[in-house]
Design a protein around this motif. Sequence first.
Motif, short mmCIF file in Angstrom:
data_model
loop_
_atom_site.label_atom_id
_atom_site.label_comp_id
_atom_site.label_asym_id
_atom_site.label_seq_id
_atom_site.Cartn_x
_atom_site.Cartn_y
_atom_site.Cartn_z
N GLU A 149 0.92 -1.16 0.05
CA GLU A 149 0.08 0.01 0.07
C GLU A 149 0.92 1.32 -0.07
N PRO A 150 1.69 1.46 -1.11
CA PRO A 150 2.69 2.59 -1.07
C PRO A 150 1.91 4.09 -0.99
N ASP A 151 0.87 4.14 -1.44
CA ASP A 151 -0.07 5.33 -1.25
C ASP A 151 -0.34 5.52 0.28
N LEU A 152 -0.62 4.62 0.91
CA LEU A 152 -1.05 4.86 2.34
C LEU A 152 0.06 4.99 3.20
N TYR A 153 1.15 4.12 2.82
CA TYR A 153 2.39 3.90 3.73
C TYR A 153 2.76 4.95 4.54
N PRO A 154 3.04 6.09 3.79
CA PRO A 154 3.66 7.21 4.75
C PRO A 154 2.70 7.83 5.83
N LEU A 155 1.66 7.69 5.76
CA LEU A 155 0.53 8.17 6.63
C LEU A 155 0.48 7.20 7.80
N LEU A 156 0.59 5.80 7.44
CA LEU A 156 0.97 4.66 8.61
C LEU A 156 2.21 4.84 9.15
N HIS A 157 3.45 5.41 8.39
CA HIS A 157 4.62 5.43 8.96
C HIS A 157 4.79 6.66 10.07
N LEU A 158 3.92 7.73 9.70
CA LEU A 158 4.10 8.66 10.29
C LEU A 158 3.10 8.13 11.75
N ARG A 240 -5.32 10.77 -1.34
CA ARG A 240 -5.34 9.48 -2.39
C ARG A 240 -4.84 9.94 -3.82
N GLU A 241 -4.85 8.74 -4.59
CA GLU A 241 -4.41 9.25 -5.99
C GLU A 241 -5.21 10.04 -6.73
N ASP A 242 -6.50 10.22 -6.24
CA ASP A 242 -7.26 10.90 -7.19
C ASP A 242 -7.31 12.33 -6.53
N GLY A 243 -6.33 12.80 -5.41
CA GLY A 243 -6.27 14.12 -5.21
C GLY A 243 -7.16 14.26 -3.78
N GLN A 244 -8.42 13.54 -3.71
CA GLN A 244 -9.17 13.75 -2.77
C GLN A 244 -8.45 13.35 -1.27
N TRP A 246 -8.19 11.56 2.54
CA TRP A 246 -8.39 10.26 2.82
C TRP A 246 -9.73 10.20 3.89
N HIS A 247 -10.39 9.23 3.62
CA HIS A 247 -11.68 9.15 4.55
C HIS A 247 -11.12 8.31 5.80
N PRO A 248 -11.09 8.74 7.06
CA PRO A 248 -10.97 8.11 8.18
C PRO A 248 -11.05 6.73 8.35
N ASP A 249 -12.41 6.42 8.03
CA ASP A 249 -12.66 4.92 8.36
C ASP A 249 -12.07 4.12 6.98
N SER A 250 -11.90 4.70 5.83
CA SER A 250 -10.90 4.08 4.86
C SER A 250 -9.79 3.51 5.30
N VAL A 251 -8.87 4.60 5.87
CA VAL A 251 -7.61 4.49 6.32
C VAL A 251 -7.80 3.17 7.35
N SER A 252 -8.75 3.26 8.33
CA SER A 252 -8.90 1.95 9.10
C SER A 252 -8.94 0.58 8.45
N ARG A 253 -9.98 0.69 7.58
CA ARG A 253 -10.29 -0.75 6.97
C ARG A 253 -9.08 -1.19 6.15
N ARG A 254 -8.19 -0.18 5.31
CA ARG A 254 -7.19 -0.77 4.74
C ARG A 254 -5.97 -1.28 5.70
#
Length: 328
Positions: A149-158, A240-244, A246-254
């Motif tokens: 999940e390279p697009d989400l990884y930086p947020l999780l790393h932080l 996200r990739e589309d520029g929108q 992140w939805h908090p719940d989407s982050v938790s699901r992923r």
Amino acid sequence: MDENTRRTYASHLRAHLVPHLGHLKLDRLRPEHIRTMFAIIEATNDFVRAARRSTSPATRASVRGRRGHRPGHLPADPGGAQGGAQRRGRRRPHLHQSRRPGEAPAGPAVGLDGPRVDRWRDTGEIPGPVMVWTPEQTGAFLDHAAAHEPDLYPLLHLIAYRGLRRGEAVGLCDADTHLDLAELAITQQITVSGRVVQRKPPKSETGNRVVALDPATVAVLGSCRTRRPPNRDGGLFFAREDGQAWHPDSVSRRFRQLVADGGLPPVRLHDLRHGAATLALAAGVDLKVIQATLGHSTLALTANTYISVLPQLAQVAAEAVAAIIPRN
């Protein structure tokens, strides 16, 4: 009171406090009533866990969607209520712990060492209300996230390195992220109340803070800044990739999916924040500095949650004391 905290308390009232204690006047409330309530909650949790492990599809289906409840997350503190009732005879016991409005209760953190992981794999039992991975488990998860999940990884790393809350990471402003100074400022959060996503100030007064960054995190965030889409939503750092946003719940699901795919013990996304605190403790960081980094309102909250989480810290402390005593 924070809206999410209000909703949580309302849920506790509907599901547990009113059904089990609502028929009692407060001056009639006794410690045994509270003990009985928690015993029933635990028995229900045991039933749900057993049904989920059943080989019968009908039995598993009967508990689909039912969530076990962790008694430590109830606003009622059985130890405090029982102790208060005993100290004051038959006077009214206090049902709430003393803490600042909007600050969620936290039990002691439980480290997921080998025996606890083995027990979880054998029984499915969750060791405690606040769980943290070992440093090795944290590293394995982040490596897995970076690869899948390279697009989400930086947020999780932080979150894993510096202990931000989910809403603080999702709502991090680009203008507040100063990589040249190796720091960022927490000035807002993005939360979900029902189905409404909203931006609002940090959870408490101490939530407004400056967080120092280590070189590895600066490098991860710098790479994220160069790769993110140009049409980002609302000046946020993460998108996200589309520029929108992140939805908090989407982050938790992923996050949960990554944990499951990686074969790691099932902690919550919020437990990454707890893990950051325990890693800091293991590295010898002063508890007051950890309090400021996390944005806790009191040092007691930080100490009560994390001071006993890593057994090796107690061993190091014992050896340090022994080392200064001169012996023949």
